[in-house]
Scaffold this active site. Structure first.
Site, PDB file in Angstrom:
ATOM      1  CG  PHE A  30      -2.372   0.105   0.872  1.00  0.00           C
ATOM      2  CD1 PHE A  30      -3.074  -1.006   0.461  1.00  0.00           C
ATOM      3  CD2 PHE A  30      -3.032   1.328   0.935  1.00  0.00           C
ATOM      4  CE1 PHE A  30      -4.411  -0.908   0.128  1.00  0.00           C
ATOM      5  CE2 PHE A  30      -4.368   1.432   0.601  1.00  0.00           C
ATOM      6  CZ  PHE A  30      -5.061   0.308   0.201  1.00  0.00           C
ATOM      7  CD  GLN A  79      -5.333  10.792   2.236  1.00  0.00           C
ATOM      8  OE1 GLN A  79      -6.099   9.904   2.570  1.00  0.00           O
ATOM      9  NE2 GLN A  79      -4.044  10.755   2.520  1.00  0.00           N
ATOM     10  CG  HIS A 128      -7.957   7.951  -2.610  1.00  0.00           C
ATOM     11  ND1 HIS A 128      -7.637   7.372  -3.811  1.00  0.00           N
ATOM     12  CD2 HIS A 128      -7.746   7.005  -1.666  1.00  0.00           C
ATOM     13  CE1 HIS A 128      -7.247   6.122  -3.602  1.00  0.00           C
ATOM     14  NE2 HIS A 128      -7.308   5.874  -2.305  1.00  0.00           N
ATOM     15  CG  LEU A 186     -11.861   4.795  -2.524  1.00  0.00           C
ATOM     16  CD1 LEU A 186     -10.726   5.796  -2.586  1.00  0.00           C
ATOM     17  CD2 LEU A 186     -12.114   4.380  -1.089  1.00  0.00           C
ATOM     18  CD  GLU A 219      -2.585   4.302  -1.303  1.00  0.00           C
ATOM     19  OE1 GLU A 219      -3.244   5.336  -1.122  1.00  0.00           O
ATOM     20  OE2 GLU A 219      -1.662   3.958  -0.556  1.00  0.00           O
ATOM     21  NE  ARG A 258      -4.758   6.761   0.127  1.00  0.00           N
ATOM     22  CZ  ARG A 258      -5.675   6.219   0.896  1.00  0.00           C
ATOM     23  NH1 ARG A 258      -6.339   6.971   1.755  1.00  0.00           N
ATOM     24  NH2 ARG A 258      -5.927   4.939   0.824  1.00  0.00           N
ATOM     25  CG  HIS A 305     -10.294   9.514   0.566  1.00  0.00           C
ATOM     26  ND1 HIS A 305     -11.368   8.706   0.283  1.00  0.00           N
ATOM     27  CD2 HIS A 305      -9.399   8.725   1.210  1.00  0.00           C
ATOM     28  CE1 HIS A 305     -11.131   7.492   0.733  1.00  0.00           C
ATOM     29  NE2 HIS A 305      -9.968   7.470   1.311  1.00  0.00           N
ATOM     30  NE  ARG A 361      -6.898   8.351   6.103  1.00  0.00           N
ATOM     31  CZ  ARG A 361      -7.118   7.376   5.213  1.00  0.00           C
ATOM     32  NH1 ARG A 361      -6.448   6.257   5.292  1.00  0.00           N
ATOM     33  NH2 ARG A 361      -7.992   7.552   4.247  1.00  0.00           N
TER      34      ARG A 361
END
Lengths: 121, 576, 236, 145
Positions: free
Chosen positions: B116, B236, B238, B248, B251, B282, B349, B391
């Site tokens: 990730f 954030q 995304h 979404l 990731e 991100r 996001h 994050r």
């Protein structure tokens, strides 16, 4: 009307044919059993069931039994095999294939008889 | 109607249900208030995984996870929070497994893990398999599993209750006021402790991965009272939102080997993050995508997006490990990811900022760490601050269970030694008055139109790249919209399922959190993590290695600051 | 293009019976029915009530009867429901659950059935320090039923459920399936109690509406049949 | 809410009887047997002969034969049970009001018992050969003379 697909119609038809058969069964048993009370009673009942309306109705009952039996076999396959569920739609079309295969010859045999008996030819 | 419970949890998403479960384990009476039905909360939309150094696939250590989290957060992360998190998330994941969560498995029967963004081994050397997952519906499984446990323990739920007020007097939390959607009735809840776990506010932006219901209600309710919100400038985006809806796409798609490409088919992330490429954090990927589009390398008739390419992956991998996102691409874009690359662009996001809390989830009232007795917060609504300025993927799900658990346990322990407070006879008066005012409003402004304008303004002025000029416009736009909000009209005057009334209330909350956000953005004159100021492109540790606390006093927005908790890892340049 | 959105509306405080109301809506082929409902609510009639949350088929809030079939409003696209401009899309609340207002139904009976099957892992053995082990094959055994989002599209598509609602319903059985076939679970027998009752699995008449309606493509009828067989083989 | 909670209690109370499972199995087994019995019966009485000509004599002849007695009685009892249980399913599924459902079942079951009784009497307790012997004698004598 909910727009279900083959499965829903298979189920509805199974129900309707079942109820129809049950109704016929009750009448049929009483009719046949009437023979207990002698030939006269039996004959007068048969006279009713031999009129054209009931003879055609009997054709419907035969069709109902045939569908109910074949679809019943489909249900058993679905209940006891994984692929029965997966191919339930194909099985239903198979039911109709077999239905035609059996029912059409039966019609060919029975319909002329009815016509003959009613027209008195 | 009046109710009494030892602990009230607001929100039935991942952190709310975790908090409720762990509070109940302490033997206190717990009730959950949610504006939705259970399992409708947006935790269920989380896809890729929950990061924990289980080391099932390859060697991994919690220190590495801690480091990644801090570096990912661009050193604004409080290091004590990161340490607790990286350690406890391992236990939390195992506990979820024991609760029955159906993680994907390795051939040896252990929980499977995937790569990730930003998760590395040996302090940044290479990407590591750390995200435990259940296909691409990990969040769904977490939410379901937690709710299953709530059913098992027979917790009390107040479903479709909109919290309209948290009663706080002299820094003591005493209760909650909520509006029952089904009847239009106002309920007051007396509680010894209250846990706020109501989630984020992505609906402030036009393109967002967030649910319609994520409108920052509780952030706004506290902000309204003059309480501060922490680090609101860090929001954030995304990278892989399905273009143009913003749905979404995990990731994990890149974790499984997906590649971002521009119009010439170039793997452009090689230029921005040579070591981990598409698996950079991100904020960096989102900026790279914006830059590609800005420099004319975008895709499509308007050259306004880029592509997520999965076509080189085996179709079986896509079907087994990424079934949901494949379906989204197919339904909403008509694209089959096994055959065609998927159009993507960043989507609003996750809020790194929120209600400031201690490591036990206690809500902080100012820059001196003054606590509000009996008030706790966890999850996206809160800011511990674990995520710092940005994050890492999977850390939100970890955050929910680790800090949800800590907040729930702490709230229950507090409740055990506390008494119920008497509420004033008209505790719900303010809520009633506000609701009635909105219900009976008949102004010219349409709620839907105002909301659309707000979302457009936030998209234009407070998005991935920011400047003084844009943000000043944003501040102005939000202020103007707030003014116009006073003149809204609501058609539905009914009591029963008056969702129009509720949406009007939610717009009020959105305006307030947007105000806090744009002011915070304008205030922070540096670039750090998700906050990218083109007029201040460098990180400025000398002046800005600190948390900002935005609050409103006498109608004016102001700031306080709080130092970042440093420790093991010295702030360094952030390259991947 | 213009389409007609025909909605079954009902406000028990205002009318004794539900009735159809038609709205003319400007729609794009890729619009979701949810978008059309929003357009009506935002620009024509704010009193229209419906539930929604995530907007992309994950939360299960907006299951409704669209063009005679249970679907999620956020996953039903205009292009799949209409052939040309001016066509009508009909929207009704789910059947078999009490309507509270417009498209909002009372979900409590649905969740009561869910609770009846004990939808949580039952295993009293103390867990190991690490995770319980499970092979990928064992994990795959119940994978489909873990997709359930409790939207009620299946249960309320069932002809047996519609009339008296005493059937526990496909969704609850899918939830039971998810645990009965989980190699870590020990609670199958407890679940069989509710499932083998007269209101349980044997009420399933395999009409397949549930399977057709499931927005998560769970083979619902197959799951129900597997539960039936599990109970059968458990007894014989 | 209350409705379902009550139902769960009911469900619990009924659990362990496995009555529904037994009926479910019965429907499949009896169905399978009936496929052959009934289709055979239809073949014999509609294809092999002209059903329109069936009269007392045919019945009396057939019911004088023990094999047919057994065949017909198996068919009678299985189809009645199968059919009545099917009807019970229908009433359970589609009659909303519990009181009406109850009375519908009372009527249906009574009728079934009556038909079963009459049918069984004619099959098992009535000697058709007596009447038959006179008739056949007559016919035979007419035919031979």
């Amino acid at each position: 009307m909910y727009r279900g697909r083959e499965g829903q119609w298979a189920f509805f038809l199974h129900r309707i044919s079942g109820i129809a058969i049950l109704l016929y069964l009750l009448i049929h048993v009483l009719n046949i059993s009437a023979a207990m009370w002698g030939e006269e009673a039996s004959k007068s009942l048969f006279a009713i069931f031999h009129i054209w309306f009931f003879r055609l109705g009997l054709l419907g009952v035969i069709g109902a039994v045939l569908y109910h039996a074949l679809n019943g076999l489909r249900i058993i396959l679905m209940d006891f095999t994984g692929w029965g569920v997966k191919y339930q739609r194909e099985l239903w079309y198979g039911v109709w294939g077999l239905f035609v295969l059996f029912y059409v010859p039966a019609l060919v045999k029975i319909v002329p008889e009815i016509v003959r008996d009613i027209t008195g030819a | 109607m009046a109710h009494q419970h030892d602990v009230i949890v607001i929100g039935a998403g991942g952190s709310g249900l975790t908090a409720a479960l762990y509070a109940a384990k302490q033997g206190v009476d717990v009730a959950v208030i949610s504006k939705l039905y259970p399992t409708r909360s947006h935790t269920g939309a989380a896809q890729g995984g929950i990061g924990a150094a289980l080391g099932n696939v390859e060697e991994d250590h919690w220190e590495w996870h801690m480091f990644d989290t801090i570096k990912g957060g661009d050193y604004l992360t409080d290091q004590d929070a990161a340490e607790i998190f990286a350690k406890e998330v391992i236990e939390a994941v195992l506990e979820l497994e024991h609760m029955g969560l159906p993680f994907d498995r390795l051939p040896n029967g252990r929980i499977a893990q995937r790569r990730f963004g930003g998760h590395t081994k040996e302090y940044g050397k290479a990407a590591v398999h750390r995200a435990a997952h259940a296909a691409d519906r990990t969040g769904h499984m977490i939410l379901q599993t937690l709710y299953q446990q709530c059913v098992k323990h027979n917790l009390t739920f107040y479903n479709e209750f909109h919290v309209t007020d948290v009663i706080i007097e002299d820094n003591v939390a005493k209760g909650v006021v909520a509006y029952e959607l089904a009847t239009g009735e106002l309920h007051t809840f007396q509680a010894k402790a209250i846990v706020i776990a109501s989630g984020g506010y992505g609906r402030a932006w036009k393109v967002t991965s967030n649910a319609f219901t994520l409108t920052g209600d509780l952030q706004a309710i506290l902000y309204r009272k003059g309480l501060p919100l922490e680090d609101m400038e860090f929001y954030q985006f995304h990278p892989t939102g399905l273009f143009p809806l913003g749905i979404l796409l995990t990731e994990g798609a890149r974790g499984e080997g997906g590649i971002l490409r521009n119009d010439s088919g170039e793997r452009f992330m090689e230029r921005y993050a040579p070591t981990i490429k598409d698996l950079a954090p991100r904020d960096m990927v989102a900026r790279a995508m914006y830059l590609e589009v800005r420099e004319g390398r975008g895709v499509g008739p308007r050259k306004d997006h880029v592509l997520l390419d999965l076509t080189h992956l085996p179709a079986e991998t896509i079907h087994k490990k990424l079934p949901d996102i494949s379906e989204f691409a197919w339904i909403y874009q008509g694209v089959d990811p096994t055959k065609q690359p998927v159009p993507v662009m960043p989507t609003a996001h996750y809020a790194m900022g929120g209600i400031p809390t201690t490591l036990s989830g206690e809500v902080i009232a100012d820059d001196k760490n003054t606590l509000i007795a009996g008030l706790y917060a966890a999850g996206e609504v809160a800011c511990v601050s674990l995520h710092g300025a940005n994050r890492l993927g999977t850390n939100s799900l970890g955050d929910l269970v680790v800090f949800g658990r800590r907040a729930g346990t702490a709230a229950a322990k507090f409740a055990k030694s506390a008494e119920l407070h008497d509420l004033s006879p008209d505790a719900s008066g303010e809520s009633r008055e506000r609701l009635e005012r909105v219900r009976n409003s008949s102004g010219k402004e349409s709620v839907a139109a105002l909301r659309a304008e707000l979302q457009q303004a936030m998209q234009d002025y407070a998005s991935v790249f920011r400047t003084e000029e844009l943000l000043a416009k944003g501040v102005e736009a939000v202020a103007e919209l707030q003014e116009r909000y006073k003149n809204i009209g609501v058609q539905d005057k009914g009591e029963r399922y008056n969702t129009e009334l509720v949406e009007a209330m939610e717009l009020g909350y959105l305006l307030e959190v947007s105000e806090a956000t744009v002011h915070s953005c304008l205030n922070r004159k540096e670039s750090r993590g998700a906050h990218a100021r083109e007029d201040y492109p460098e990180r400025d540790d000398k002046n800005w290695l600190k948390h900002s606390l935005v609050y409103r006093k006498n109608g004016k927005v102001d700031f306080m600051y709080k130092p970042v908790v440093l420790g093991k890892f010295e702030p360094k340049a952030r390259t991947y | 293009m213009q389409v007609t959105l025909k909605v079954m509306r009902y406000d028990p405080n205002k009318a004794a019976k539900p009735g159809w109301v038609s709205y003319q809506v400007e729609a794009e082929p890729m619009d979701r029915v949810l978008d059309l409902l929003h357009k009506v609510k935002y620009f024509q009639d704010g009193t229209l009530a419906f539930r929604r949350s995530c907007g992309h088929g994950i939360c299960g809030s907006d299951a409704m009867l669209i063009n005679g079939k249970n679907q999620l409003a956020c996953k039903a696209l205009v292009k799949d429901l209409t052939k040309k401009a001016g066509d009508t899309i009909t929207v009704e609340p789910l059947r078999g659950l009490p309507v509270k207002k417009d498209l909002v139904v009372d979900m409590d009976p649905f969740f009561d059935a869910y609770r009846a099957v004990k939808p949580y892992l039952i295993n009293d053995e103390p867990p190991p320090d690490r995770e319980r082990l499970q092979s990928p094959e064992d994990r795959a055994r119940f994978d489909a039923s873990t997709k359930c989002i409790l939207c009620a599209a299946c249960t309320t598509s069932c002809p047996v459920f519609w009339v008296n609602g005493s059937y526990i319903g496909p969704a609850a059985i899918v939830q039971a399936h998810r645990f009965i076939f989980d190699s870590r679970d020990r609670g199958a027998r407890e679940r069989f109690q509710a499932l083998a009752a007269s209101t349980g699995v044997w009420r399933c008449r395999t009409a397949y509406n549930c399977t057709e309606a499931c927005p998560r493509e769970i083979p619902v009828t197959q799951a129900i049949e597997e539960v039936k067989r599990a109970i059968l083989y458990d007894k014989f | 809410m209350a409705v379902r909670a009550r139902r769960y209690q009911e469900a619990k109370a009924q659990a362990g009887t496995n009555l529904e499972l037994a009926w479910w199995v019965f429907m499949r087994v009896s169905g399978l047997v009936l496929v052959f019995l009934v289709l055979g019966h239809l073949y014999m009485s509609n294809i092999l002969i002209n059903a329109g000509k069936v009269e007392y004599t045919y019945i009396a002849e057939r019911l004088s034969n023990t094999t047919w007695k057994i065949y017909d009685w198996a068919m009678l009892s299985l189809s009645l049970l199968h059919g009545m249980n099917g009807l019970r399913y229908v009433l359970d599924d589609w009659v909303r009001d519990p009181a009406r459902r109850f009375w519908a079942k009372v009527v249906a079951y009574s009728l079934a018992v009556l038909v079963f009784f009459v049918g069984s009497m004619s099959l098992l307790n009535h000697d058709f050969s007596k009447g038959l012997s006179e008739n056949t004698r007559l016919e035979q004598s007419e035919g031979t003379r």
